[in-house]
Design an enzyme around this catalytic site. Structure first.
Site, PDB file in Angstrom:
ATOM      1  CE1 TYR A   1      84.318 -15.327  81.856  1.00  0.00           C
ATOM      2  CE2 TYR A   1      84.973 -13.029  82.052  1.00  0.00           C
ATOM      3  CZ  TYR A   1      85.312 -14.369  81.994  1.00  0.00           C
ATOM      4  OH  TYR A   1      86.633 -14.765  82.091  1.00  0.00           O
TER       5      TYR A   1
ATOM      6  CB  ALA B   1      93.919 -29.399  79.962  1.00  0.00           C
TER       7      ALA B   1
END
Ligand SMILES: NC(=O)c1ccc[n+]([C@@H]2O[C@H](COP(=O)([O-])OP(=O)(O)OC[C@H]3O[C@@H](n4cnc5c(N)ncnc54)[C@H](OP(=O)(O)O)[C@@H]3O)[C@@H](O)[C@H]2O)c1
Length: 362
Positions: free
Chosen positions: A249, A97
């Site tokens: 990824y 966050a």
């Protein structure tokens, strides 16, 4: 007569209600879009104006160029979460966050009244995030969490468990993309460790503390890149096949989708629901290993979504999405993961392998 009039006006209201509602939603969606795009539109409109005035393309009228900029930006912005749902009294645990998409999701949830527990690897940065969220009247708490360390994940989870938190939502947003090859202290490849295994352990540890409190949700963040992924079962550390930053990824994001699919199946008939949200391509520091800082901070924002736009699907999963429709969401609606991501045998095999890798095996 009075009764008749009342009936008629009720009927008219009922008839008008759906169109009133869709009109209201239409304007709200455009309002959200214009607000989110204010900066981009101003810059692009000015650029088009200057180009037209001083250099070239005099043939078309300026407003036609501006209209095309608006249409392209609206298309890039994707869906907006139109939900009014409040989250007063809900405790939401969020990873990632402190920047980009995760920070925008945190703002959305703070505005809806949730109490946020941020798992951050950098507590100085987290203090800044906390201040920003508190300015929005958010209730925020920060705790240290480094997802590349299983020890740190255990400490973070135990901290919440010992605190006897009533957790309503777990949002696994943190991620790394295309970093150079690195092994974590646990001997795991970094992208798989952060994007999948750290969140896998965290979710499994917090699961018993979620189940008692309805409506509880776990949201994992996918990427379209999962389509190009394969789970490297026999070579998780890329010793035999060689390391490709992109492949690693994609593989980690395929793992995220398979993990969520199996989680959703495991949680069937409980109070907890599991969702996978694909935010779409967005401007953010995720590209720090791929692009120069100036480009990812100041240029690509004109070509792709803003973090606020990319946060919409995750917010939608936290407030509106329905498990009986789908577990995978994109553009604030039900989406389609790759065929491989829908393979239940693969999902089960990955679950067992992940349990071994994070030390949860019974
Ligand atoms: N941006 C895109 O185009 C895009 C597209 C599809 C999916 N996604 C997904 O969206 C999610 C958010 O990405 P973003 O674009 O917002 O990128 P971002 O701005 O780089 O945010 C990533 C967040 O994850 C945190 N993080 C990274 N490694 C961590 C670790 N070891 N322990 C704890 N936290 C860690 C970062 O912490 P710091 O703040 O300390 O760096 C940061 O807050 C990721 O899962 C990404 O894969 C992004």
């Amino acid at each position: 007569m009075g009764h008749l009039e009342k009936m008629t006006s009720k009927k008219i209201m009922r008839m008008l209600h759906p169109s009133y509602l869709s009109l209201r939603l239409f304007f709200r969606s455009w309002g959200q879009f214009l607000w989110a795009e204010l900066y981009n539109l101003l810059v692009l409109f000015t650029a088009v104006y200057l180009l037209q005035r001083y250099f070239m393309f005099h043939k078309l009228r300026l407003w036609l160029y501006w209209l095309s900029v608006l249409v392209v930006r609206k298309f890039m912005a994707g869906g907006f979460c139109r939900s009014d749902v409040r989250l007063n009294g809900c405790t939401v645990v969020i990873t990632g966050a402190d920047s980009g998409i995760g920070k925008e999701v945190a703002k959305e949830l703070a505005l809806r009244g949730a109490h946020l527990v941020l798992g951050s690897r950098d507590l100085v940065k987290a203090e800044q995030t906390k201040k920003e969220l508190e300015n929005l009247k958010g209730s925020v708490e920060i705790r240290h969490l480094d997802l590349s360390s299983l020890e740190s994940v255990r400490t973070f989870a135990n901290g919440l468990i010992n605190h006897k938190y009533h957790i309503h939502m777990l949002l696994n947003i943190a991620g790394e993309m295309m970093c150079p090859y690195k092994e974590t202290a646990d001997g795991l490849e970094e992208q798989m460790a952060v994007n999948h295994l750290g969140h896998f352990l965290l979710t499994n540890m917090l699961l018993p503390w979620l189940t008692h409190h309805k409506p509880a949700r776990i949201i994992n963040v996918a990427a379209t890149a999962h389509i190009d992924g394969r789970i490297p079962f026999s070579d998780f550390n890329y010793k035999q096949q060689g390391y490709s930053k992109w492949k690693a990824y994609c593989n980690s994001k395929l793992a995220t989708v398979l993990f969520t699919r199996q989680l959703a199946r495991n949680l069937k008939d409980t109070n907890v629901e599991a969702f996978c949200a694909n935010p779409g391509v967005s401007q953010s520091a995720l590209y720090r290993h791929v692009l120069p800082e100036f480009v990812y901070k100041h240029i690509i924002g004109f070509l792709v979504q803003t973090p606020r736009e990319a946060a919409q699907t995750i917010t939608y999963c936290a407030t509106e999405a329905k498990q009986d429709v789908n577990f995978y969401y994109s553009e604030c609606s039900s989406g389609w993961p790759s065929d491989e991501a829908m393979d239940d045998d693969l999902a089960q095999r990955l679950w067992r392998e992940s349990e071994k890798l994070v030390g949860l095996e019974k």
